[in-house]
Design an enzyme around this catalytic site. Structure first.
Site, PDB file in Angstrom:
ATOM      1  N   PRO A   1     108.189 128.260 -23.093  1.00 39.14           N
ATOM      2  CA  PRO A   1     107.649 127.891 -24.407  1.00 39.14           C
ATOM      3  C   PRO A   1     107.809 129.005 -25.418  1.00 39.14           C
ATOM      4  O   PRO A   1     106.826 129.610 -25.843  1.00 39.14           O
ATOM      5  CB  PRO A   1     106.176 127.606 -24.111  1.00 39.14           C
ATOM      6  N   CYS A   2     109.029 129.242 -25.825  1.00 40.80           N
ATOM      7  CA  CYS A   2     109.287 130.354 -26.747  1.00 40.80           C
ATOM      8  C   CYS A   2     108.672 130.087 -28.116  1.00 40.80           C
ATOM      9  O   CYS A   2     108.506 130.996 -28.915  1.00 40.80           O
ATOM     10  CB  CYS A   2     110.783 130.594 -26.872  1.00 40.80           C
ATOM     11  N   HIS A   3     108.294 128.859 -28.381  1.00 41.24           N
ATOM     12  CA  HIS A   3     107.693 128.557 -29.688  1.00 41.24           C
ATOM     13  C   HIS A   3     106.276 129.093 -29.771  1.00 41.24           C
ATOM     14  O   HIS A   3     105.701 129.151 -30.839  1.00 41.24           O
ATOM     15  CB  HIS A   3     107.711 127.054 -29.922  1.00 41.24           C
TER      16      HIS A   3
END
Length: 109
Positions: free
Chosen positions: A51-53
């Site tokens: 989940p790089c966001h």
DNA sequence: AGTATGACATAGC
DNA sequence: AGCTATGCCATAC
């Protein structure tokens, strides 16, 4: 893949939905606060299961270079997770900031 | 293979 | 309290 990257991804995956962390926090967990750039680089090549966001910069904002999806999608993703983002894709870290870093540190140790 | 640059942050001034 | 300088590791050229 460098072990450092694996650690980064492991930490990022531990970020709960609805919370956001900063590069610096992750870098601190890794043991060196100055690895923040590496974290960013790692995000650039991060697999989709990471989940790089949920990883923002110190200002509580994601850089305009959110690659595969775009900043718009980024805001949408956060909205779906219950994170209110301002007009400038700004997120209030004092509210949504991830407080679980200490726990992660313990877990890492 | 070496240099330059980067999804950033911290420390010093 | 705001700005400049420096650090770190990996990727790109």
């Amino acid at each position: 893949m460098s072990p450092l990257y694996e650690r980064i991804y492991a930490i990022v995956r531990k970020i709960p939905s609805g919370k956001v962390a900063t590069y610096g926090q992750i870098a601190r967990i890794l043991g060196n606060p100055r690895l923040s750039r590496i974290v960013g680089c790692a995000m650039h090549v991060a697999p989709n299961d990471v989940p790089c966001h949920r990883v923002l910069n110190r200002e509580g904002r994601l850089c305009d270079a959110f690659e595969p999806l775009g900043a718009q999608t980024h805001r949408l993703l956060l909205s779906m997770e219950g994170v209110e983002c301002g007009e400038n894709n700004r997120v209030d870290l004092s509210i949504y900031g991830w407080s679980g870093e200490i726990k992660a540190q313990r877990d890492c140790q």
